[in-house]
Enzyme design. Structure first.
Site, PDB file in Angstrom:
ATOM      1  N   LYS A 152      82.744  18.905  21.166  1.00 52.03           N
ATOM      2  CA  LYS A 152      81.495  18.717  20.436  1.00 52.03           C
ATOM      3  C   LYS A 152      80.976  17.286  20.589  1.00 52.03           C
ATOM      4  O   LYS A 152      79.750  17.058  20.573  1.00 52.03           O
ATOM      5  CB  LYS A 152      81.680  19.073  18.967  1.00 52.03           C
ATOM      6  CG  LYS A 152      81.910  20.571  18.729  1.00 52.03           C
ATOM      7  CD  LYS A 152      80.764  21.410  19.295  1.00 52.03           C
ATOM      8  CE  LYS A 152      80.919  22.881  18.967  1.00 52.03           C
ATOM      9  NZ  LYS A 152      79.788  23.701  19.454  1.00 52.03           N
ATOM     10  N   TYR A 161      88.253  21.030  19.925  1.00 48.90           N
ATOM     11  CA  TYR A 161      86.937  21.318  19.353  1.00 48.90           C
ATOM     12  C   TYR A 161      86.157  20.024  19.117  1.00 48.90           C
ATOM     13  O   TYR A 161      84.994  19.895  19.513  1.00 48.90           O
ATOM     14  CB  TYR A 161      87.106  22.079  18.043  1.00 48.90           C
ATOM     15  CG  TYR A 161      85.809  22.389  17.337  1.00 48.90           C
ATOM     16  CD1 TYR A 161      84.994  23.423  17.772  1.00 48.90           C
ATOM     17  CD2 TYR A 161      85.397  21.636  16.235  1.00 48.90           C
ATOM     18  CE1 TYR A 161      83.798  23.716  17.131  1.00 48.90           C
ATOM     19  CE2 TYR A 161      84.202  21.924  15.585  1.00 48.90           C
ATOM     20  CZ  TYR A 161      83.409  22.954  16.035  1.00 48.90           C
ATOM     21  OH  TYR A 161      82.218  23.228  15.402  1.00 48.90           O
TER      22      TYR A 161
END
Length: 264
Positions: free
Chosen positions: A161, A157
């Site tokens: 990002k 994640y």
């Protein structure tokens, strides 16, 4: 009713719902994209109070075939209603709170497909449309504070990002002489369904921002042409950690997460 229209991905819950509401209040028509059609239909009905049109497109953005056909489905409706797509909000995203070795390859790949591939594909499709109609246009990519701060147990994640942030920065520069601006919003923890889906459980009152506040500030930043936007004073302060030596920085981020999140 105006002709300007926004596509919002991940519009079935959390920040995506509230971004759609903010845009409808501003008079933009909506193309609502997510997997859960019943939720999209309920939101579309709600948004009619603002005198705007809303198209529901159920789509699993991590499925390459569905992703590749999404913009064509939207274009048919836009042409039929004589509307123009002037805003793209890439809000859909996913992540797993666990050590990387415990995550299956399929789950990690889905995170990459949704957080990186879908966002990149839709930006490319949108730019062609926006340049063709020439109206002032905006891309809002929703990243995370984890894009700036390496986050243990959130490895895929956090890394995806970080891609969203860097991609947005470079894309905005490449488009600087066009009618398109790019904004990357990097919220910290937000009280949404995302945390439950990621496998996180909060420890009491965390002081996290609401999705309503994050959405309102992100939309304001987008229309103001702000490139990197971090909502909330505490989150802005947290970004200073990125200037520390790496070994200290990553330990501080890990400890800060464990203060608010317990393992299930």
């Amino acid at each position: 009713m105006g002709t300007q229209t926004a596509m919002v991905t991940g519009a079935s819950s959390g920040i995506g719902v509230d971004i759609a509401r903010q845009l409808a209040k501003r008079g933009l028509n909506l193309i609502l994209v997510a997997r859960r059609r019943e939720r999209l239909e309920a939101l579309a009905a709600e948004l009619q109070q603002h005198g705007v049109q809303a198209l529901v497109l159920d789509c699993d953005l991590a499925d390459r075939q569905q992703l590749n056909g999404l913009m064509a489905r939207a274009e048919q409706w836009l042409q039929a209603e004589q509307l123009v797509l002037t805003v793209l909000v890439n809000n859909a995203g996913t992540g797993v709170w666990d050590w990387f070795e415990n995550q299956t390859r399929e789950v990690s790949q889905r995170d990459i497909d949704l957080n990186v591939t879908a966002l990149t594909t839709l930006c490319h499709d949108f730019i062609g449309q926006a340049k063709a109609h020439g109206e002032p246009s905006h891309i809002l990519n929703v990243a995370s504070l984890a894009a700036m701060l390496p986050t243990p147990r959130f490895v895929v994640y956090s890394a995806t990002k970080a891609y969203v942030q860097r991609f947005s920065e470079i894309l905005d520069y490449e488009l600087r002489q066009t009618n398109i601006s790019v904004t990357c919003s990097c919220p910290g923890g937000v009280l949404t369904e995302f945390m439950e889906h990621a496998g996180q459980e909060l420890k009491g009152d965390t002081g996290m921002m609401s999705s309503e506040d994050v959405a309102r500030l992100a939309v304001q930043a987008m229309f103001a042409g702000q490139l990197i936007h971090v909502p909330g004073a505490l989150n802005k302060l947290s970004t200073l950690v990125r200037f520390l030596p790496h070994s200290l920085k990553i330990r501080l981020v890990e400890k800060s997460m464990l203060v608010t999140v317990r393992d299930k």
